[in-house]
Design an enzyme around this catalytic site. Structure first.
Site, mmCIF file in Angstrom:
data_model
loop_
_atom_site.group_PDB
_atom_site.id
_atom_site.type_symbol
_atom_site.label_atom_id
_atom_site.label_comp_id
_atom_site.label_asym_id
_atom_site.label_seq_id
_atom_site.Cartn_x
_atom_site.Cartn_y
_atom_site.Cartn_z
ATOM 1 N N TYR A 206 -18.392 6.459 25.426
ATOM 2 C CA TYR A 206 -19.031 5.672 26.491
ATOM 3 C C TYR A 206 -20.486 5.374 26.133
ATOM 4 C CZ TYR A 206 -21.729 4.900 30.790
ATOM 5 O OH TYR A 206 -22.613 4.400 31.718
ATOM 6 N N THR B 18 -27.714 3.082 30.832
ATOM 7 C CA THR B 18 -27.711 4.496 31.220
ATOM 8 C C THR B 18 -28.662 5.320 30.362
ATOM 9 O OG1 THR B 18 -26.274 6.449 31.108
ATOM 10 C CG2 THR B 18 -25.668 4.651 29.696
ATOM 11 N N ASP B 19 -29.068 6.481 30.886
ATOM 12 C CA ASP B 19 -29.893 7.403 30.082
ATOM 13 C C ASP B 19 -29.053 8.105 29.022
ATOM 14 O OD1 ASP B 19 -28.417 9.054 31.751
ATOM 15 O OD2 ASP B 19 -30.107 10.265 32.432
ATOM 16 N N GLU B 20 -27.718 7.983 29.117
ATOM 17 C CA GLU B 20 -26.869 8.706 28.151
ATOM 18 C C GLU B 20 -27.019 8.157 26.736
ATOM 19 O OE1 GLU B 20 -22.939 9.730 29.536
ATOM 20 O OE2 GLU B 20 -23.581 9.547 31.619
ATOM 21 N N LYS C 14 -22.508 1.820 25.279
ATOM 22 C CA LYS C 14 -23.654 1.347 26.079
ATOM 23 C C LYS C 14 -24.880 1.187 25.172
ATOM 24 C CE LYS C 14 -23.949 0.632 29.925
ATOM 25 N NZ LYS C 14 -23.638 -0.570 30.761
ATOM 26 N N HIS D 169 -19.911 17.882 25.311
ATOM 27 C CA HIS D 169 -20.612 17.760 26.588
ATOM 28 C C HIS D 169 -22.127 17.867 26.393
ATOM 29 C CE1 HIS D 169 -20.190 18.966 31.120
ATOM 30 N NE2 HIS D 169 -20.823 17.819 30.932
ATOM 31 N N PHE E 104 -19.205 0.729 41.855
ATOM 32 C CA PHE E 104 -20.048 1.597 42.691
ATOM 33 C C PHE E 104 -21.478 1.034 42.836
ATOM 34 C CE2 PHE E 104 -22.780 5.586 42.045
ATOM 35 C CZ PHE E 104 -22.998 5.772 43.396
ATOM 36 N N THR F 69 -14.897 -3.952 26.595
ATOM 37 C CA THR F 69 -15.732 -4.446 27.702
ATOM 38 C C THR F 69 -17.222 -4.261 27.428
ATOM 39 O OG1 THR F 69 -14.083 -4.280 29.427
ATOM 40 C CG2 THR F 69 -16.363 -3.967 30.120
HETATM 41 P P1 NAD Z 1 -18.015 1.392 38.032
HETATM 42 O O1 NAD Z 1 -17.048 1.917 37.032
HETATM 43 O O2 NAD Z 1 -17.992 1.927 39.419
HETATM 44 O O3 NAD Z 1 -17.859 -0.197 38.150
HETATM 45 C C1 NAD Z 1 -17.670 -1.017 37.031
HETATM 46 C C2 NAD Z 1 -17.207 -2.378 37.529
HETATM 47 O O4 NAD Z 1 -17.058 -3.238 36.389
HETATM 48 C C3 NAD Z 1 -15.860 -2.341 38.246
HETATM 49 O O5 NAD Z 1 -15.917 -3.082 39.432
HETATM 50 C C4 NAD Z 1 -14.894 -3.001 37.238
HETATM 51 O O6 NAD Z 1 -13.828 -3.696 37.867
HETATM 52 C C5 NAD Z 1 -15.844 -3.953 36.512
HETATM 53 N N1 NAD Z 1 -15.355 -4.284 35.163
HETATM 54 C C6 NAD Z 1 -14.939 -3.414 34.189
HETATM 55 N N2 NAD Z 1 -14.553 -4.089 33.098
HETATM 56 C C7 NAD Z 1 -14.751 -5.414 33.372
HETATM 57 C C8 NAD Z 1 -14.558 -6.602 32.622
HETATM 58 N N3 NAD Z 1 -14.063 -6.573 31.366
HETATM 59 N N4 NAD Z 1 -14.880 -7.781 33.189
HETATM 60 C C9 NAD Z 1 -15.377 -7.822 34.465
HETATM 61 N N5 NAD Z 1 -15.549 -6.735 35.223
HETATM 62 C C10 NAD Z 1 -15.257 -5.534 34.677
HETATM 63 O O7 NAD Z 1 -19.453 1.588 37.364
HETATM 64 P P2 NAD Z 1 -20.848 1.935 38.052
HETATM 65 O O8 NAD Z 1 -20.961 3.401 38.194
HETATM 66 O O9 NAD Z 1 -21.036 1.063 39.226
HETATM 67 O O10 NAD Z 1 -21.838 1.496 36.883
HETATM 68 C C11 NAD Z 1 -22.307 0.147 36.794
HETATM 69 C C12 NAD Z 1 -23.170 -0.001 35.568
HETATM 70 O O11 NAD Z 1 -24.280 0.894 35.654
HETATM 71 C C13 NAD Z 1 -22.453 0.317 34.260
HETATM 72 O O12 NAD Z 1 -22.877 -0.620 33.289
HETATM 73 C C14 NAD Z 1 -22.923 1.721 33.911
HETATM 74 O O13 NAD Z 1 -22.927 1.910 32.522
HETATM 75 C C15 NAD Z 1 -24.327 1.711 34.487
HETATM 76 N N6 NAD Z 1 -24.827 3.019 34.912
HETATM 77 C C16 NAD Z 1 -24.090 3.819 35.751
HETATM 78 C C17 NAD Z 1 -24.621 5.038 36.172
HETATM 79 C C18 NAD Z 1 -23.856 5.945 37.125
HETATM 80 O O14 NAD Z 1 -24.275 7.085 37.352
HETATM 81 N N7 NAD Z 1 -22.757 5.500 37.727
HETATM 82 C C19 NAD Z 1 -25.880 5.456 35.731
HETATM 83 C C20 NAD Z 1 -26.604 4.603 34.885
HETATM 84 C C21 NAD Z 1 -26.075 3.399 34.486
#
Ligand code: NAD
Length: 359
Positions: free
Chosen positions: A161, A136-138, A165, A296, A14, A102
């Site tokens: 999770y 993340t802020d989590e 992180k 939660h 995403f 991962t």
């Molecule tokens: P997502 O789950 O949409 O995407 C994760 C991507 O990582 C996917 O494309 C997946 O195929 C790839 N992936 C997973 N395991 C892998 C591996 N072993 N090797 C290579 N690729 C791998 O996640 P997102 O929501 O886009 O989040 C991206 C980052 O931002 C994460 O690190 C998450 O912790 C952080 N984050 C997300 C949010 C949120 O609200 N979505 C907020 C703060 C931080």
């Protein structure tokens, strides 16, 4: 001047796909997307850049040390932005092993590949290199009714999770203090926007509402999250990469707190307005309270003063404008959505510790 290469892990997810679309449009970086394509990775989110000369995709697992070393030596990046992760809290409750693998082992493997590559660079490139870890802020745990997470708030992760992180943040920081690797960290609040996998709150509610299915709100719906439109996050990431101070972390958030129930009610209002002929109107009649997520967290809220003051970042979207854009995107991109819904993810309820039922 030679063009700079940038490695982005998790670019088919995403936030990663939004970052790549933005960088290809706005910058001159040669972007290399490294993604394993788990259930959450979707190359259909990158169709607008797939034939661009500045874009390359490499399917690889960040836990594969040989492959990571080969990628560093082939592309000789000026920086790496590390987003690849298992990212869904409910999945981490049902199956934490993938998260440990991962998020912890993968981040360690990347740090070691980056360190080996970085240590043999010339002095100038060595100084300019960046390992940007996206977090993340989590990691800070939960807040009561008052207060905000700052960069100095103690880590107190509560879910598998957030624990993985938090651990990956500590590894990144340690590689800076111990080996001198030039790292930067960012910790962001909840993102929303186009191309988000529909297991997450906002796209799940939009999809269920479109299908006339129940809108499952956990517990009493009073948990508070701080929401940021994904493109605002992505702009902040580029700013931190280019202007942030080595070894520091930056909190990113939009001062945008809402209860889950407010979010769902607002989505229902937007859908009522955009789909006046819908037989499911008023959509809030579909709201259905379900068993709460174990452990939660009550409230997350980010203090983003540091990035605003030091780097001049400001989000462009308000929650109202961002949410409307998001709903419009899901209404106009039903094919993208449908391909996901047709695939392995069937919108089942996750996060009850192994019990899977339909939400
Ligand atoms: P997502 O789950 O949409 O995407 C994760 C991507 O990582 C996917 O494309 C997946 O195929 C790839 N992936 C997973 N395991 C892998 C591996 N072993 N090797 C290579 N690729 C791998 O996640 P997102 O929501 O886009 O989040 C991206 C980052 O931002 C994460 O690190 C998450 O912790 C952080 N984050 C997300 C949010 C949120 O609200 N979505 C907020 C703060 C931080």
């Amino acid at each position: 001047m030679t063009q700079k290469s940038l490695l982005i892990t998790g670019g088919a997810g995403f936030i990663g796909s939004s970052l790549i679309r933005y960088l290809i449009a706005q910058s001159d970086y040669r972007v290399v997307n490294i993604d394993k394509l788990t259930y959450a990775g979707n190359l259909e989110s990158l169709t607008e850049v797939e034939n661009h000369p500045n874009y390359r995709f490499v399917q690889a697992d960040i836990c594969d040390a040989d492959k990571m070393a080969a990628i560093f030596s082939e592309f000789k990046p000026a920086a790496i932005m590390h987003l690849a992760a298992e990212s869904h809290v409910d999945r981490s409750i049902d199956g934490p092993a993938e998260f440990v693998q991962t998020n912890l082992v993968g981040t360690y493997t990347l740090l070691e590949a980056a360190r080996a590559y970085w240590s043999q660079l010339q002095a100038e490139q060595k100084k300019a290199f960046r390992f940007h870890h996206i977090s993340t802020d989590e990691v800070y745990g939960t807040l009561g009714e008052n207060g905000l997470f700052t960069e100095t708030t103690a880590y107190q992760p509560n879910s598998p999770y957030s624990a993985t992180k938090a651990g990956s943040d500590h590894l990144v920081r340690a590689w800076h203090h111990t080996y001198g690797l030039p790292v930067i960290l960012t910790n962001c609040s909840n993102n929303y926007g186009p191309y988000q996998f529909p297991e997450k709150l906002i796209p799940l509610m939009i999809n269920n509402a479109l299908a006339g299915k129940a809108l499952p709100v956990y517990g009493n719906g009073q948990n508070i999250r701080d929401w940021l439109y994904v493109d605002d996050h992505v702009e902040a990431l580029q700013l931190v990469l280019e202007k942030g101070k080595v070894g520091e972390s930056y909190n990113i958030g939009g001062f945008n707190e809402h209860t889950n129930l407010d979010v769902v009610n607002t989505l229902c209002d937007i859908l009522d307005e955009l789909l006046p002929e819908s037989s499911y109107k008023p959509h809030h009649n579909l709201i259905h309270f379900v068993t709460d997520r174990p452990g939660h967290d009550l409230r997350y809220a980010i203090d983003a003063t540091k990035i605003q003051k030091e780097l001049g970042w400001q989000p462009r979207e308000t929650f109202a404008s961002g949410l409307r854009k998001t709903v419009e995107w899901y209404l106009n991109n039903r094919e993208w959505n449908q391909h996901i819904i047709d695939g392995s993810y069937q919108q089942q309820r996750l996060g009850l510790g192994g019990k899977h039922d339909k939400a």
